[in-house]
Design a protein around this motif. Structure first.
Motif, PDB file in Angstrom:
ATOM      1  N   ILE A 217      -0.319  14.505   7.422  1.00  0.00           N
ATOM      2  CA  ILE A 217      -0.410  13.053   7.530  1.00  0.00           C
ATOM      3  C   ILE A 217      -1.302  12.554   6.397  1.00  0.00           C
ATOM      4  N   ALA A 218      -0.709  11.813   5.464  1.00  0.00           N
ATOM      5  CA  ALA A 218      -1.459  11.427   4.278  1.00  0.00           C
ATOM      6  C   ALA A 218      -1.948   9.978   4.316  1.00  0.00           C
ATOM      7  N   LEU A 219      -1.259   9.119   5.054  1.00  0.00           N
ATOM      8  CA  LEU A 219      -1.697   7.721   5.107  1.00  0.00           C
ATOM      9  C   LEU A 219      -1.109   7.034   6.336  1.00  0.00           C
ATOM     10  N   ALA A 220      -1.998   6.647   7.259  1.00  0.00           N
ATOM     11  CA  ALA A 220      -1.554   5.990   8.496  1.00  0.00           C
ATOM     12  C   ALA A 220      -2.011   4.535   8.470  1.00  0.00           C
ATOM     13  N   ILE A 221      -1.037   3.631   8.398  1.00  0.00           N
ATOM     14  CA  ILE A 221      -1.374   2.206   8.379  1.00  0.00           C
ATOM     15  C   ILE A 221      -1.054   1.606   9.738  1.00  0.00           C
ATOM     16  N   GLY A 222      -2.058   1.015  10.353  1.00  0.00           N
ATOM     17  CA  GLY A 222      -1.874   0.392  11.667  1.00  0.00           C
ATOM     18  C   GLY A 222      -1.711  -1.110  11.523  1.00  0.00           C
ATOM     19  N   ILE A 223      -0.888  -1.701  12.392  1.00  0.00           N
ATOM     20  CA  ILE A 223      -0.787  -3.164  12.403  1.00  0.00           C
ATOM     21  C   ILE A 223      -1.353  -3.693  13.722  1.00  0.00           C
ATOM     22  N   PHE A 224      -2.048  -4.820  13.651  1.00  0.00           N
ATOM     23  CA  PHE A 224      -2.614  -5.414  14.857  1.00  0.00           C
ATOM     24  C   PHE A 224      -1.472  -5.659  15.845  1.00  0.00           C
TER      25      PHE A 224
ATOM     26  N   GLY B 251      -8.635   6.530   4.145  1.00  0.00           N
ATOM     27  CA  GLY B 251      -8.225   5.137   3.955  1.00  0.00           C
ATOM     28  C   GLY B 251      -9.018   4.480   2.834  1.00  0.00           C
ATOM     29  N   GLU B 252     -10.308   4.739   2.829  1.00  0.00           N
ATOM     30  CA  GLU B 252     -11.175   4.142   1.818  1.00  0.00           C
ATOM     31  C   GLU B 252     -10.793   4.625   0.415  1.00  0.00           C
ATOM     32  N   ASN B 253     -10.496   5.893   0.345  1.00  0.00           N
ATOM     33  CA  ASN B 253     -10.116   6.499  -0.914  1.00  0.00           C
ATOM     34  C   ASN B 253      -8.851   5.839  -1.482  1.00  0.00           C
ATOM     35  N   VAL B 254      -7.811   5.733  -0.644  1.00  0.00           N
ATOM     36  CA  VAL B 254      -6.546   5.159  -1.111  1.00  0.00           C
ATOM     37  C   VAL B 254      -6.728   3.668  -1.419  1.00  0.00           C
ATOM     38  N   TRP B 255      -7.398   2.961  -0.516  1.00  0.00           N
ATOM     39  CA  TRP B 255      -7.562   1.516  -0.677  1.00  0.00           C
ATOM     40  C   TRP B 255      -8.340   1.182  -1.949  1.00  0.00           C
ATOM     41  N   SER B 256      -9.435   1.896  -2.186  1.00  0.00           N
ATOM     42  CA  SER B 256     -10.245   1.535  -3.350  1.00  0.00           C
ATOM     43  C   SER B 256      -9.491   1.824  -4.650  1.00  0.00           C
ATOM     44  N   LYS B 257      -8.699   2.885  -4.637  1.00  0.00           N
ATOM     45  CA  LYS B 257      -7.900   3.164  -5.837  1.00  0.00           C
ATOM     46  C   LYS B 257      -6.868   2.070  -6.079  1.00  0.00           C
ATOM     47  N   ALA B 258      -6.251   1.614  -4.980  1.00  0.00           N
ATOM     48  CA  ALA B 258      -5.232   0.564  -5.111  1.00  0.00           C
ATOM     49  C   ALA B 258      -5.857  -0.736  -5.611  1.00  0.00           C
ATOM     50  N   ILE B 259      -7.069  -1.030  -5.127  1.00  0.00           N
ATOM     51  CA  ILE B 259      -7.772  -2.231  -5.580  1.00  0.00           C
ATOM     52  C   ILE B 259      -8.095  -2.114  -7.078  1.00  0.00           C
ATOM     53  N   ASP B 260      -8.650  -0.953  -7.444  1.00  0.00           N
ATOM     54  CA  ASP B 260      -9.004  -0.737  -8.850  1.00  0.00           C
ATOM     55  C   ASP B 260      -7.786  -0.865  -9.759  1.00  0.00           C
ATOM     56  N   ALA B 261      -6.637  -0.427  -9.244  1.00  0.00           N
ATOM     57  CA  ALA B 261      -5.428  -0.473 -10.063  1.00  0.00           C
ATOM     58  C   ALA B 261      -4.789  -1.871 -10.043  1.00  0.00           C
TER      59      ALA B 261
ATOM     60  N   LEU C 128       0.832  -1.207   0.000  1.00  0.00           N
ATOM     61  CA  LEU C 128       0.000   0.000   0.000  1.00  0.00           C
ATOM     62  C   LEU C 128       0.871   1.263   0.000  1.00  0.00           C
ATOM     63  N   PHE C 129       1.961   1.226   0.755  1.00  0.00           N
ATOM     64  CA  PHE C 129       2.884   2.374   0.734  1.00  0.00           C
ATOM     65  C   PHE C 129       3.555   2.507  -0.633  1.00  0.00           C
ATOM     66  N   ALA C 130       3.963   1.374  -1.215  1.00  0.00           N
ATOM     67  CA  ALA C 130       4.634   1.429  -2.519  1.00  0.00           C
ATOM     68  C   ALA C 130       3.691   2.033  -3.559  1.00  0.00           C
ATOM     69  N   TYR C 131       2.421   1.619  -3.503  1.00  0.00           N
ATOM     70  CA  TYR C 131       1.421   2.168  -4.418  1.00  0.00           C
ATOM     71  C   TYR C 131       1.254   3.674  -4.177  1.00  0.00           C
ATOM     72  N   ALA C 132       1.107   4.042  -2.887  1.00  0.00           N
ATOM     73  CA  ALA C 132       0.870   5.456  -2.542  1.00  0.00           C
ATOM     74  C   ALA C 132       2.058   6.330  -2.958  1.00  0.00           C
ATOM     75  N   LEU C 133       3.250   5.758  -2.856  1.00  0.00           N
ATOM     76  CA  LEU C 133       4.456   6.494  -3.245  1.00  0.00           C
ATOM     77  C   LEU C 133       4.481   6.715  -4.765  1.00  0.00           C
ATOM     78  N   GLU C 134       4.165   5.628  -5.506  1.00  0.00           N
ATOM     79  CA  GLU C 134       4.135   5.727  -6.976  1.00  0.00           C
ATOM     80  C   GLU C 134       3.118   6.763  -7.434  1.00  0.00           C
ATOM     81  N   GLU C 135       1.974   6.791  -6.756  1.00  0.00           N
ATOM     82  CA  GLU C 135       0.876   7.670  -7.173  1.00  0.00           C
ATOM     83  C   GLU C 135       1.004   9.087  -6.640  1.00  0.00           C
ATOM     84  N   GLY C 136       2.014   9.324  -5.785  1.00  0.00           N
ATOM     85  CA  GLY C 136       2.155  10.659  -5.204  1.00  0.00           C
ATOM     86  C   GLY C 136       1.158  10.943  -4.089  1.00  0.00           C
ATOM     87  N   ILE C 137       0.508   9.887  -3.577  1.00  0.00           N
ATOM     88  CA  ILE C 137      -0.406  10.068  -2.434  1.00  0.00           C
ATOM     89  C   ILE C 137       0.416  10.369  -1.179  1.00  0.00           C
TER      90      ILE C 137
END
Ligand SMILES: Cc1cc2nc3c(=O)[nH]c(=O)nc-3n(C[C@H](O)[C@H](O)[C@H](O)COP(=O)(O)OP(=O)(O)OC[C@H]3O[C@@H](n4cnc5c(N)ncnc54)[C@H](O)[C@@H]3O)c2cc1C
Ligand code: SF4
Ligand code: SF4
Ligand code: SF4
Lengths: 296, 287
Positions: free
Chosen positions: B126-133, B227-237, B32-41
């Protein structure tokens, strides 16, 4: 031989015209007219009181850029601020943003902090100096030309303080948030009042907690209490980089610490109010909305 | 509420085989970070990079795919990722910051955004915060004791560590597996974890972990609008393979059970603090 200097010629000033000369035109915008006659009705009044501070806290308020104008347009009238306006004496205020600590040997300062308490509904200790003494903790007199000016105390040692905003300097956004929340508290709907009260509570609790702060707080009140989990926020917050993370715990260089109180206040294990922070998304949107940002 | 607010939950894994090669689970964080980095998110992300001792993470601001990949895998010890949150917006010059962290680090992040007392210009960047369990964490020396004393594996020969099914497992580079019951690790837990009331990173934009999904897959909660915005774009891509969480085993029931267990247990220890001494208690950060 030098010639004597010529006598200076002193001219009597020409008599001032009693009337405005006819050829001077005055342009006034309609907007300006409107503002004078119809100020936004239910604004709160805010003052900036400068004790022994460096004006950096005021600069932080100004650092909200257009956000500050939005606040002044819609939510608050700045009724007192020696740096920015020509009101000489402390007036009645809804909110007093007080920066700097108080020099006990300076009568005017002592009188002014007392007047501030008498005339303000809400007193905010703005920044590390007002809240905790900060760098003025290290004052000890002995400098020209008031060598006896040696004792400085945080304002909370002389008056009751309602809200503190620690750090040196306090972040622009935290001052903005407190102003917006103070407005909602005094002028909002019941629901907004409730939110504002919940938001301000931990900053009021910090005011009650005391007037001493130091990197040591992380030891006394977090690590020693079995609460530290090594997130590193304290290290990020410290303005002088006195904190490093070693094996997952803060190590504090206490000779570098300027006693601003930021690290403890920012630590998520000092206060963590779920009722407010769980709603982070909605509250940040609301603040953005109030600032005229917001909207996708 | 033990699982926090979320818009959707799904089982997923990265589509990128290179990422999956060394990711802990489904490679969600790295992908998800690699995608966000490529897309400039985002223009960089704070991740747990390699440190100066084996298995000791060091927070880094990753601004390249290679740096993101170098941070793959779980280190079961403290990585104070929040320590770079302000610096990322200063000398690194980031405008759109990504950060990964445990639930407590997501809490620290949201507090810093809502009460940014010493965090000038951080809240809006803060553009994208990913939490881990996270069930619990260990001090570095605790992890060393678990791996070297209990599992009898040298830290430098360990290839992967994993907590699951009641065991702590160490996989070595030469293919050996050493497992001990989780019970033996309890005394090494970081004490500050015992007051933690969040299992699945309730305050992240997107949170992910292994529990609930099959090996090699991750359970993913999509929580905020962002989160929904970034995730759905990554899924679509096409960056992720997904499965309906209802169709996988053990699924959401186990996640709910573990989250409830953690919160119940830790609520008790928070309460016990109030009467820890004689007529005296310990501090409670939540009131
Ligand atoms: C201490 C700890 C306890 C955990 N407990 C559970 C659990 O009980 N149940 C569960 O389902 N999942 C748990 N996890 C999460 C799980 O181990 C994986 O991290 C998660 O599934 C992400 O895997 P991935 O393949 O998507 O990530 P990857 O693509 O492999 O990337 C992992 C990311 O995690 C970051 N990271 C690694 N170690 C740390 C650390 N110590 N602190 C902060 N960030 C780190 C790295 O920077 C990297 O970006 C735990 C993780 C940690 C660190
Ligand atoms: S901010 Fe608080 S919890 Fe985080 S590392 Fe510092 S002292 Fe520990
Ligand atoms: S350690 Fe740093 S942040 Fe903490 S009080 Fe001292 S100067 Fe302030
Ligand atoms: S159990 Fe809680 S406090 Fe401990 S590392 Fe995990 S999220 Fe942080």
């Amino acid at each position: 031989m030098e010639e004597p200097a010529p006598e200076p010629v002193v001219k009597a000033p020409a008599e001032k015209p009693a009337e405005k000369p006819k050829d001077v035109e005055i342009h006034q915008t309609l907007d300006g007219d409107k503002k004078e006659e119809k100020p936004v009705a239910n604004k709160i009044t805010v003052g900036h009181v400068h004790m022994s501070g460096c004006t950096g806290c005021l600069v932080s308020l100004a650092d909200n850029y257009e956000g500050l104008f939005k606040i002044l347009d819609d939510y608050a009238d700045l009724v007192y601020c020696l740096t920015l306006a020509d009101v000489r004496h402390i007036p009645e205020m809804d909110v007093a943003l007080v920066e700097g600590s108080v020099c006990l040997q300076d009568e005017t300062s002592v009188r002014e902090i007392k007047e501030t308490r008498e005339r303000a509904k809400v007193v905010v200790a703005l920044g590390g100096c007002a809240a905790y003494g900060n760098i003025t903790r290290f004052c000890r007199g002995g400098q020209w030309n008031q060598p006896q000016h040696e004792s400085y105390v945080p304002i909370g040692d002389l008056i009751d303080v309602d809200v503190v905003i620690p750090s040196c300097p306090p972040g622009a956004e935290s001052i903005r948030n407190v102003c917006v929340m103070a407005y909602l508290l005094l002028q909002g709907t019941d629901e907004q009042k409730e939110l504002a009260a919940a938001y301000l509570k931990p900053l009021m609790d910090l005011a009650k907690r005391g007037t001493e702060a130091c990197g040591c707080d992380l030891m006394y009140d977090v690590i020693n209490q079995g609460l530290c989990m090594g997130c590193g926020t304290c290290a990020a917050s410290c303005p002088v980089r006195a904190i490093t993370m070693e094996y997952g715990r803060p190590a504090i260089d206490r000779d570098m610490c300027i006693k601003c109180g930021a690290c403890y206040a920012q630590c998520p294990r000092s206060f963590f109010n779920f009722d407010v922070i769980n709603q982070f998304e909605g509250i940040m949107e609301a603040i953005d909305g109030a600032m005229g940002k917001g909207g996708e | 509420m033990v699982l926090g607010n979320y818009k959707s939950v799904i089982s997923a894994r990265a589509a990128d085989a290179e990422i999956l090669k060394r990711s802990q689970d489904g490679g969600i964080v790295t992908q998800l970070f690699a995608y966000a980095l490529e897309e400039g998110i985002i223009d960089g992300a704070i991740v747990a990079g390699p440190g100066d001792e084996p298995w000791k993470p060091e927070p880094v601001v990753a601004t390249t795919r290679a740096e993101l990949l170098a941070a793959r895998g779980t280190r079961y010890t403290i990585s104070p990722n929040m320590m770079l949150i302000k610096e990322a917006t200063r000398s690194y010059g980031l405008d759109k910051v990504g950060i990964v962290g445990t639930p407590c680090q997501m809490q620290a992040l949201r507090k810093a955004q809502l009460y940014p007392m010493a965090m000038r210009k951080v809240p809006d960047k803060i553009a994208l915060a990913i939490g881990i369990f996270c069930m619990e964490n260990f001090p570095y020396q605790g992890l060393e004791a678990i791996v070297e004393d209990h599992c009898n594996v040298k830290m430098e020969s360990a290839d992967k560590m994993d907590i699951g099914k009641g065991k702590f497992s160490v996989y070595t580079e030469r293919g050996a597996i050493s497992q001990i019951p989780l019970k033996a690790t309890h005394k090494y837990e970081q004490p500050g974890c015992h007051v933690c009331l969040d299992y699945v990173a309730n305050l992240a934009d997107v949170s992910t972990g292994s529990v609930g999904s099959p090996d090699g897959w991750s359970t993913v909660f999509v929580r905020t609008k962002n989160g929904e915005n970034v995730w759905s774009k990554a899924i679509d891509a096409g960056y992720f393979e997904t499965k309906d969480i209802a169709s996988v085993k053990p699924g959401l029931d186990l996640v709910t059970k573990l989250a409830t267990d953690k919160i119940d247990k830790n609520k008790k220890s928070v309460e016990a603090r109030a009467t820890f001494g004689v007529n005296k208690g310990l501090r409670n950060p939540y009131i």
